[in-house]
Design a protein around this motif. Sequence first.
Motif, mmCIF file in Angstrom:
data_model
loop_
_atom_site.group_PDB
_atom_site.id
_atom_site.type_symbol
_atom_site.label_atom_id
_atom_site.label_comp_id
_atom_site.label_asym_id
_atom_site.label_seq_id
_atom_site.Cartn_x
_atom_site.Cartn_y
_atom_site.Cartn_z
ATOM 1 N N LEU A 81 0.843 -1.187 0.000
ATOM 2 C CA LEU A 81 0.000 0.000 0.000
ATOM 3 C C LEU A 81 0.879 1.238 0.000
ATOM 4 O O LEU A 81 1.870 1.312 0.739
ATOM 5 N N VAL A 82 0.518 2.208 -0.829
ATOM 6 C CA VAL A 82 1.330 3.419 -0.967
ATOM 7 C C VAL A 82 0.435 4.649 -0.844
ATOM 8 O O VAL A 82 -0.634 4.717 -1.445
ATOM 9 N N MET A 83 0.893 5.619 -0.066
ATOM 10 C CA MET A 83 0.218 6.908 0.050
ATOM 11 C C MET A 83 1.214 8.018 -0.269
ATOM 12 O O MET A 83 2.427 7.816 -0.204
ATOM 13 N N ASP A 84 0.692 9.176 -0.625
ATOM 14 C CA ASP A 84 1.515 10.369 -0.894
ATOM 15 C C ASP A 84 2.515 10.129 -2.025
ATOM 16 O O ASP A 84 3.683 10.494 -1.935
ATOM 17 N N VAL A 85 2.043 9.497 -3.100
ATOM 18 C CA VAL A 85 2.926 9.184 -4.214
ATOM 19 C C VAL A 85 2.497 9.975 -5.447
ATOM 20 O O VAL A 85 1.308 10.056 -5.773
ATOM 21 N N SER A 86 3.465 10.571 -6.133
ATOM 22 C CA SER A 86 3.178 11.323 -7.355
ATOM 23 C C SER A 86 3.082 10.372 -8.540
ATOM 24 O O SER A 86 3.523 9.213 -8.475
ATOM 25 N N VAL A 87 2.514 10.849 -9.630
ATOM 26 C CA VAL A 87 2.402 10.038 -10.842
ATOM 27 C C VAL A 87 3.792 9.664 -11.357
ATOM 28 O O VAL A 87 4.032 8.522 -11.764
ATOM 29 N N LYS A 88 4.725 10.604 -11.306
ATOM 30 C CA LYS A 88 6.076 10.347 -11.788
ATOM 31 C C LYS A 88 6.761 9.265 -10.949
ATOM 32 O O LYS A 88 7.402 8.344 -11.492
ATOM 33 N N ALA A 89 6.615 9.361 -9.633
ATOM 34 C CA ALA A 89 7.224 8.365 -8.759
ATOM 35 C C ALA A 89 6.580 6.998 -8.959
ATOM 36 O O ALA A 89 7.253 5.966 -8.940
ATOM 37 N N LEU A 90 5.274 7.003 -9.178
ATOM 38 C CA LEU A 90 4.573 5.743 -9.397
ATOM 39 C C LEU A 90 5.064 5.061 -10.667
ATOM 40 O O LEU A 90 5.197 3.840 -10.729
ATOM 41 N N ASP A 91 5.374 5.859 -11.675
ATOM 42 C CA ASP A 91 5.926 5.305 -12.919
ATOM 43 C C ASP A 91 7.249 4.596 -12.671
ATOM 44 O O ASP A 91 7.538 3.558 -13.284
ATOM 45 N N ALA A 96 10.023 -0.679 -12.401
ATOM 46 C CA ALA A 96 10.835 -1.633 -11.642
ATOM 47 C C ALA A 96 10.148 -2.981 -11.492
ATOM 48 O O ALA A 96 10.700 -3.889 -10.858
ATOM 49 N N GLY A 97 8.960 -3.133 -12.070
ATOM 50 C CA GLY A 97 8.281 -4.417 -12.045
ATOM 51 C C GLY A 97 7.064 -4.508 -11.147
ATOM 52 O O GLY A 97 6.386 -5.544 -11.118
ATOM 53 N N PHE A 98 6.784 -3.446 -10.390
ATOM 54 C CA PHE A 98 5.558 -3.438 -9.587
ATOM 55 C C PHE A 98 4.360 -3.250 -10.519
ATOM 56 O O PHE A 98 4.483 -2.625 -11.581
ATOM 57 N N THR A 99 3.220 -3.773 -10.136
ATOM 58 C CA THR A 99 2.020 -3.660 -10.965
ATOM 59 C C THR A 99 0.929 -2.900 -10.223
ATOM 60 O O THR A 99 0.796 -3.019 -9.008
ATOM 61 N N MET A 100 0.164 -2.131 -11.001
ATOM 62 C CA MET A 100 -0.927 -1.358 -10.419
ATOM 63 C C MET A 100 -2.145 -2.264 -10.232
ATOM 64 O O MET A 100 -2.685 -2.812 -11.185
ATOM 65 N N LEU A 101 -2.567 -2.454 -8.988
ATOM 66 C CA LEU A 101 -3.738 -3.280 -8.694
ATOM 67 C C LEU A 101 -5.007 -2.442 -8.596
ATOM 68 O O LEU A 101 -6.041 -2.805 -9.144
ATOM 69 N N SER A 102 -4.922 -1.318 -7.889
ATOM 70 C CA SER A 102 -6.084 -0.433 -7.775
ATOM 71 C C SER A 102 -5.686 0.852 -7.070
ATOM 72 O O SER A 102 -4.636 0.932 -6.423
ATOM 73 N N ARG A 103 -6.531 1.845 -7.229
ATOM 74 C CA ARG A 103 -6.413 3.077 -6.445
ATOM 75 C C ARG A 103 -7.673 3.172 -5.592
ATOM 76 O O ARG A 103 -8.784 3.216 -6.121
ATOM 77 N N GLU A 104 -7.520 3.206 -4.296
ATOM 78 C CA GLU A 104 -8.641 3.205 -3.370
ATOM 79 C C GLU A 104 -8.861 4.606 -2.808
ATOM 80 O O GLU A 104 -7.983 5.154 -2.141
ATOM 81 N N GLU A 105 -10.020 5.179 -3.103
ATOM 82 C CA GLU A 105 -10.398 6.462 -2.531
ATOM 83 C C GLU A 105 -11.348 6.171 -1.365
ATOM 84 O O GLU A 105 -12.474 5.746 -1.572
ATOM 85 N N ILE A 106 -10.891 6.389 -0.143
ATOM 86 C CA ILE A 106 -11.666 6.003 1.032
ATOM 87 C C ILE A 106 -12.643 7.105 1.394
ATOM 88 O O ILE A 106 -12.252 8.233 1.712
ATOM 89 N N VAL A 114 -2.859 3.640 -3.000
ATOM 90 C CA VAL A 114 -2.542 2.878 -4.205
ATOM 91 C C VAL A 114 -2.113 1.473 -3.791
ATOM 92 O O VAL A 114 -1.234 1.315 -2.936
ATOM 93 N N ARG A 115 -2.744 0.458 -4.368
ATOM 94 C CA ARG A 115 -2.370 -0.938 -4.144
ATOM 95 C C ARG A 115 -1.456 -1.387 -5.277
ATOM 96 O O ARG A 115 -1.818 -1.307 -6.448
ATOM 97 N N LEU A 116 -0.275 -1.860 -4.906
ATOM 98 C CA LEU A 116 0.679 -2.338 -5.899
ATOM 99 C C LEU A 116 0.957 -3.821 -5.696
ATOM 100 O O LEU A 116 1.097 -4.291 -4.556
ATOM 101 N N GLY A 117 1.065 -4.558 -6.806
ATOM 102 C CA GLY A 117 1.501 -5.940 -6.756
ATOM 103 C C GLY A 117 3.011 -5.999 -6.813
ATOM 104 O O GLY A 117 3.651 -5.205 -7.512
ATOM 105 N N VAL A 118 3.612 -6.925 -6.068
ATOM 106 C CA VAL A 118 5.077 -6.997 -6.018
ATOM 107 C C VAL A 118 5.611 -7.655 -7.283
ATOM 108 O O VAL A 118 4.918 -8.448 -7.926
ATOM 109 N N PRO A 119 6.850 -7.351 -7.673
ATOM 110 C CA PRO A 119 7.443 -7.953 -8.876
ATOM 111 C C PRO A 119 7.574 -9.466 -8.734
ATOM 112 O O PRO A 119 7.758 -9.996 -7.636
#
Length: 396
Positions: A81-91, A96-106, A114-119
Amino acid sequence: MALIAAPLAAQVALPRVQLPQVGPEIGATLDSLDELRASLRRTVDRLARERLRTIDRLVRRNTDVIEMDAEGAPARRGELLVMDVSVKALDLALQAGFTMLSREEIEALDLSVVRLGVPAGLNLADAQLLLAQLLPTAQVSADTLHFQSGSANGAVFAISAQGSASGSVPVGMIDGAPGPSVNVAETRGFAKGAPYPSNHGSSVAALLASAGADTIRVADVYGADKAGGNALAMAKGLGWLVSSGSQVVTISLVGPSNAVLERAIGAAQRKGVVVVAAVGNDGPAAPPAYPASYKGVVAVTAVDGKRRALIEAGRALHLDYSAPGADIYGRNAKGKRIGLRGTSFATPLVASRIARAMGQGRNWRSALDAEAIDLGRKGPDDTYGRGLVCSTCKGR
């Protein structure tokens, strides 16, 4: 496994540990006091060993959905789980092999996760450390699991309301779902197969109502999910409860510190919501339990029918109140009366008292302090907090 900070798992059968009686009669000899202390030490040691064995079994039996994070705590497999991440940093993470699983707006909490899958080829712990290096300005955490902090194996007597439930503000509950015999306003699921009736959730909801809570809403964060009780589910459940008007939220779950859940609780508190949580049942030598240890959360411990502190009661970074958590009855998912023991069951009693005070326009802290019976050394202490609440609750 010695580094594991998470408490006993409710998803697996817990061993019964014979607990020594605490509080010898006046006139006991020094030898008997020494024997009591030695018995208590042995009991605490057994609790610690059984906790580690239980968690080890949980992970080994559910390797498809659970693995250890970088801190040695059980978490959802393959997800960060990631918070406070910019679009550029997310790229950078995606490259690096992480995958975008979902963006959760609570909802209601202005929180984006942001939910990321591990490489492929990386375990969760190594992936967590790598992602923290790639995103030094972001908040990275595993989706750690939280466990119910009570069991149905104690000696019992009936406990119910003192007074009327009228005037209570709406109360929310994060747990398993209650069975049909427990009347709640609404239940919503935040896990696979949820809502799914549970014994623990049924008992907590029943105690909430018995101690004076009026409107009760339940966020089921377990359902049929073997990796239920995770931090993201709890944060989403909290958001729904806040948006639905719950002004007090009780959480009888414990786990390690988690940035997502801490952020969610802080956002709820800024909206005026009072969060009440159990200190767990791993004994006084255990690591501090969360969410009870988060700033501003009302931390609750438990006593038995003779007002003795439960030997297995855990600890938090602060302690507010104690309430009955043994020698009491609850209801299982089928409505059958069952014996309860644990800080899980003290927590809804305190939450209900807070809700009643707020509903009557009173300052809840002053109201509980006026009711609380000072136990242990004079004034607030680390064993009973500011005193025993709901001491005169009895069958109705």
